[in-house]
Design an enzyme around this catalytic site. Structure first.
Site, mmCIF file in Angstrom:
data_model
loop_
_atom_site.group_PDB
_atom_site.id
_atom_site.type_symbol
_atom_site.label_atom_id
_atom_site.label_comp_id
_atom_site.label_asym_id
_atom_site.label_seq_id
_atom_site.Cartn_x
_atom_site.Cartn_y
_atom_site.Cartn_z
ATOM 1 N N ASN A 296 0.855 -1.189 0.000
ATOM 2 C CA ASN A 296 0.000 0.000 0.000
ATOM 3 C C ASN A 296 0.896 1.246 0.000
ATOM 4 O O ASN A 296 1.725 1.428 0.901
ATOM 5 C CB ASN A 296 -0.891 -0.042 1.250
ATOM 6 C CG ASN A 296 -1.829 1.148 1.323
ATOM 7 O OD1 ASN A 296 -1.419 2.283 1.120
ATOM 8 N ND2 ASN A 296 -3.087 0.899 1.617
ATOM 9 N N ASP B 169 -0.137 4.498 -0.081
ATOM 10 C CA ASP B 169 -0.849 5.742 0.271
ATOM 11 C C ASP B 169 0.065 6.764 0.948
ATOM 12 O O ASP B 169 -0.029 7.970 0.692
ATOM 13 C CB ASP B 169 -1.998 5.447 1.241
ATOM 14 C CG ASP B 169 -3.121 4.642 0.602
ATOM 15 O OD1 ASP B 169 -3.124 4.487 -0.623
ATOM 16 O OD2 ASP B 169 -3.988 4.161 1.363
ATOM 17 N N HIS B 170 0.922 6.278 1.847
ATOM 18 C CA HIS B 170 1.668 7.239 2.656
ATOM 19 C C HIS B 170 2.876 7.847 1.941
ATOM 20 O O HIS B 170 3.451 8.817 2.423
ATOM 21 C CB HIS B 170 1.992 6.655 4.024
ATOM 22 C CG HIS B 170 0.714 6.502 4.793
ATOM 23 N ND1 HIS B 170 -0.170 7.552 4.932
ATOM 24 C CD2 HIS B 170 0.124 5.436 5.370
ATOM 25 C CE1 HIS B 170 -1.238 7.127 5.583
ATOM 26 N NE2 HIS B 170 -1.082 5.852 5.852
ATOM 27 N N GLU C 38 -11.054 -9.372 2.908
ATOM 28 C CA GLU C 38 -9.790 -9.007 3.548
ATOM 29 C C GLU C 38 -10.084 -8.833 5.040
ATOM 30 O O GLU C 38 -10.888 -7.982 5.431
ATOM 31 C CB GLU C 38 -9.218 -7.724 2.953
ATOM 32 C CG GLU C 38 -7.890 -7.360 3.620
ATOM 33 C CD GLU C 38 -7.106 -6.313 2.861
ATOM 34 O OE1 GLU C 38 -7.127 -6.311 1.613
ATOM 35 O OE2 GLU C 38 -6.467 -5.487 3.533
ATOM 36 N N THR D 214 -8.366 3.523 8.242
ATOM 37 C CA THR D 214 -9.581 2.726 8.207
ATOM 38 C C THR D 214 -9.686 1.972 9.530
ATOM 39 O O THR D 214 -8.936 1.040 9.778
ATOM 40 C CB THR D 214 -9.534 1.749 7.012
ATOM 41 O OG1 THR D 214 -9.096 2.485 5.867
ATOM 42 C CG2 THR D 214 -10.873 1.138 6.746
ATOM 43 N N ARG E 135 -9.382 8.176 -1.240
ATOM 44 C CA ARG E 135 -10.389 8.572 -0.246
ATOM 45 C C ARG E 135 -11.241 9.707 -0.792
ATOM 46 O O ARG E 135 -10.801 10.465 -1.665
ATOM 47 C CB ARG E 135 -9.693 9.028 1.055
ATOM 48 C CG ARG E 135 -8.974 7.916 1.786
ATOM 49 C CD ARG E 135 -8.420 8.428 3.100
ATOM 50 N NE ARG E 135 -9.469 8.618 4.074
ATOM 51 C CZ ARG E 135 -9.744 7.770 5.066
ATOM 52 N NH1 ARG E 135 -9.020 6.697 5.252
ATOM 53 N NH2 ARG E 135 -10.736 8.015 5.901
ATOM 54 N N GLU F 78 -8.515 0.516 -3.386
ATOM 55 C CA GLU F 78 -9.311 0.579 -2.156
ATOM 56 C C GLU F 78 -10.269 1.745 -2.270
ATOM 57 O O GLU F 78 -9.865 2.861 -2.634
ATOM 58 C CB GLU F 78 -8.380 0.837 -0.972
ATOM 59 C CG GLU F 78 -8.147 -0.352 -0.110
ATOM 60 C CD GLU F 78 -7.388 0.039 1.123
ATOM 61 O OE1 GLU F 78 -7.809 0.957 1.844
ATOM 62 O OE2 GLU F 78 -6.344 -0.578 1.348
ATOM 63 N N HIS G 221 -3.894 -4.544 7.667
ATOM 64 C CA HIS G 221 -4.006 -3.394 8.559
ATOM 65 C C HIS G 221 -3.126 -3.582 9.779
ATOM 66 O O HIS G 221 -3.367 -4.469 10.594
ATOM 67 C CB HIS G 221 -5.437 -3.084 8.999
ATOM 68 C CG HIS G 221 -5.596 -1.616 9.291
ATOM 69 N ND1 HIS G 221 -5.171 -1.043 10.465
ATOM 70 C CD2 HIS G 221 -6.061 -0.604 8.525
ATOM 71 C CE1 HIS G 221 -5.391 0.252 10.413
ATOM 72 N NE2 HIS G 221 -5.925 0.541 9.244
ATOM 73 N N ARG H 268 4.054 18.829 1.043
ATOM 74 C CA ARG H 268 4.747 19.958 0.434
ATOM 75 C C ARG H 268 4.150 20.406 -0.893
ATOM 76 O O ARG H 268 4.674 21.314 -1.524
ATOM 77 C CB ARG H 268 6.214 19.559 0.169
ATOM 78 C CG ARG H 268 7.114 19.699 1.367
ATOM 79 C CD ARG H 268 7.320 21.162 1.667
ATOM 80 N NE ARG H 268 7.970 21.349 2.939
ATOM 81 C CZ ARG H 268 9.283 21.563 3.088
ATOM 82 N NH1 ARG H 268 10.080 21.581 2.057
ATOM 83 N NH2 ARG H 268 9.769 21.744 4.293
ATOM 84 N N ARG I 110 -6.995 12.847 0.605
ATOM 85 C CA ARG I 110 -5.935 13.327 1.504
ATOM 86 C C ARG I 110 -4.570 12.754 1.143
ATOM 87 O O ARG I 110 -3.558 13.316 1.498
ATOM 88 C CB ARG I 110 -6.258 13.008 2.957
ATOM 89 C CG ARG I 110 -6.215 11.532 3.282
ATOM 90 C CD ARG I 110 -6.293 11.297 4.766
ATOM 91 N NE ARG I 110 -7.636 11.495 5.284
ATOM 92 C CZ ARG I 110 -8.113 10.865 6.355
ATOM 93 N NH1 ARG I 110 -7.347 10.036 7.023
ATOM 94 N NH2 ARG I 110 -9.338 11.061 6.759
ATOM 95 N N HIS J 75 -5.558 3.692 -1.916
ATOM 96 C CA HIS J 75 -6.905 4.051 -1.448
ATOM 97 C C HIS J 75 -7.213 5.477 -1.869
ATOM 98 O O HIS J 75 -6.590 6.424 -1.397
ATOM 99 C CB HIS J 75 -6.912 3.916 0.087
ATOM 100 C CG HIS J 75 -8.236 4.178 0.730
ATOM 101 N ND1 HIS J 75 -8.417 4.092 2.089
ATOM 102 C CD2 HIS J 75 -9.457 4.518 0.222
ATOM 103 C CE1 HIS J 75 -9.680 4.359 2.395
ATOM 104 N NE2 HIS J 75 -10.329 4.643 1.276
HETATM 105 N N1 PXP Z 1 -5.939 -3.125 3.953
HETATM 106 C C1 PXP Z 1 -6.876 -2.149 4.003
HETATM 107 C C2 PXP Z 1 -8.238 -2.483 3.504
HETATM 108 C C3 PXP Z 1 -6.573 -0.868 4.477
HETATM 109 O O1 PXP Z 1 -7.522 0.081 4.532
HETATM 110 C C4 PXP Z 1 -5.260 -0.590 4.881
HETATM 111 C C5 PXP Z 1 -4.897 0.782 5.339
HETATM 112 O O2 PXP Z 1 -5.046 1.685 4.310
HETATM 113 C C6 PXP Z 1 -4.320 -1.628 4.789
HETATM 114 C C7 PXP Z 1 -4.686 -2.883 4.358
HETATM 115 C C8 PXP Z 1 -2.888 -1.408 5.161
HETATM 116 O O3 PXP Z 1 -2.785 -1.069 6.505
HETATM 117 P P1 PXP Z 1 -1.400 -0.536 7.046
HETATM 118 O O4 PXP Z 1 -1.122 0.738 6.325
HETATM 119 O O5 PXP Z 1 -1.644 -0.365 8.491
HETATM 120 O O6 PXP Z 1 -0.384 -1.613 6.732
#
Ligand code: PXP
Length: 248
Positions: free
Chosen positions: A11, A13-14, A155, A105, A49, A74, A198, A22, A53, A47
């Site tokens: 994932n 996202d971060h 999941e 989430t 959203r 996602e 997660h 920035r 964000r 994801h």
């Molecule tokens: N699976 C789902 C459905 C999620 O929403 C997330 C968090 O975005 C993850 C997995 C991954 O979680 P983490 O970032 O804590 O590893």
């Protein structure tokens, strides 16, 4: 019993969270995705959203262009997101609950209480050739409902288990893990493909990776966080090694 090969979905996202802090383009989530794939990721998860964000619409379109591995999109089960998914047709869509004020989430989707809302949206995604997964709590009644909703994949939310591990609470860890084990065995028995995710990190991944019916783990925060210290490629390959060791 058949043991599924265990896939790692990374994932990203971060990476986008840091980029957005920035403005501008750096660090580029697409570059992170390609790096993760080169280091052994079997798929990429992102994801989109409602508040955009982290990941933005243009990131999803760019990932669809650039990736040679499956994209797990996602999304909340809203008409806006179903529209985007059915237009772009990613390999998979993982339906998650979404609250504006949450940091991440926080729990699984209430698929029992919202089944009438979910059913037509699952049907629309499936009709577009997208493999639907439902991000849910590890409970047997929830597995039954996933089956009734004709989602091929669930999941399992591992957040409570991972929280117990990081708090060093052995009794709660054992309890949360046993919920995951029971739901995995029960869900797989119903013919569901079982994914989990997660909060998973190097100190919590092994007992989940060891479950033979689990086909995919989706991991983000721990990998992107660890990448600050060891680099993303190494963070991904260390996680892969931990998953392989657990399965061996
Ligand atoms: N699976 C789902 C459905 C999620 O929403 C997330 C968090 O975005 C993850 C997995 C991954 O979680 P983490 O970032 O804590 O590893």
């Amino acid at each position: 019993m058949l043991t599924s090969p265990l896939r790692l979905g990374v994932n990203i996202d971060h990476v986008a969270t840091v980029r957005n802090a920035r403005g501008g383009h750096h660090p580029d989530p697409i570059r992170a995705a390609l790096t993760a794939v080169e280091a052994g990721a079997d798929g990429i998860t992102a994801h989109l959203r409602e508040d955009r964000r982290h990941i933005r619409d243009a990131d999803i379109a760019a990932l669809m262009e650039a990736l040679t591995v499956p994209l797990n999109f996602e999304m909340a089960a809203t008409d806006e997101m179903v529209g985007i998914a059915t237009r772009l047709r990613p390999h998979a869509a993982c339906l998650v609950p979404e609250k504006r004020e949450e940091r991440t989430t926080e729990g699984g989707l209430d698929i029992v209480g919202t089944r009438d809302h979910l059913a037509p949206r699952i049907a629309a995604l499936s009709a577009a050739g997208i493999r639907v997964s439902l991000f849910v709590e590890p409970e047997e009644a929830v597995m039954d409902m996933a089956r009734r909703l004709e989602a091929p994949v669930v999941e399992l939310h591992t957040g409570s288990y991972c929280e117990a591990v990081s708090e060093g609470d052995a009794a709660r860890t054992a309890h949360e893990l046993s919920r995951i084990v029971r739901a995995t065995e029960y869900g797989a028995g119903l013919g569901l493909e079982i994914h989990a995710g997660h909060g998973l990190a190097l100190d919590s991944v092994a007992p989940v990776a060891r479950l033979p019916q689990v086909a995919e783990l989706n991991i983000g925060h721990a990998l992107i966080g660890e990448a600050i210290f060891v680099g993303l490629a190494r963070a991904v390959s260390d996680m892969r090694a931990a998953m392989a060791a657990a399965r061996a």
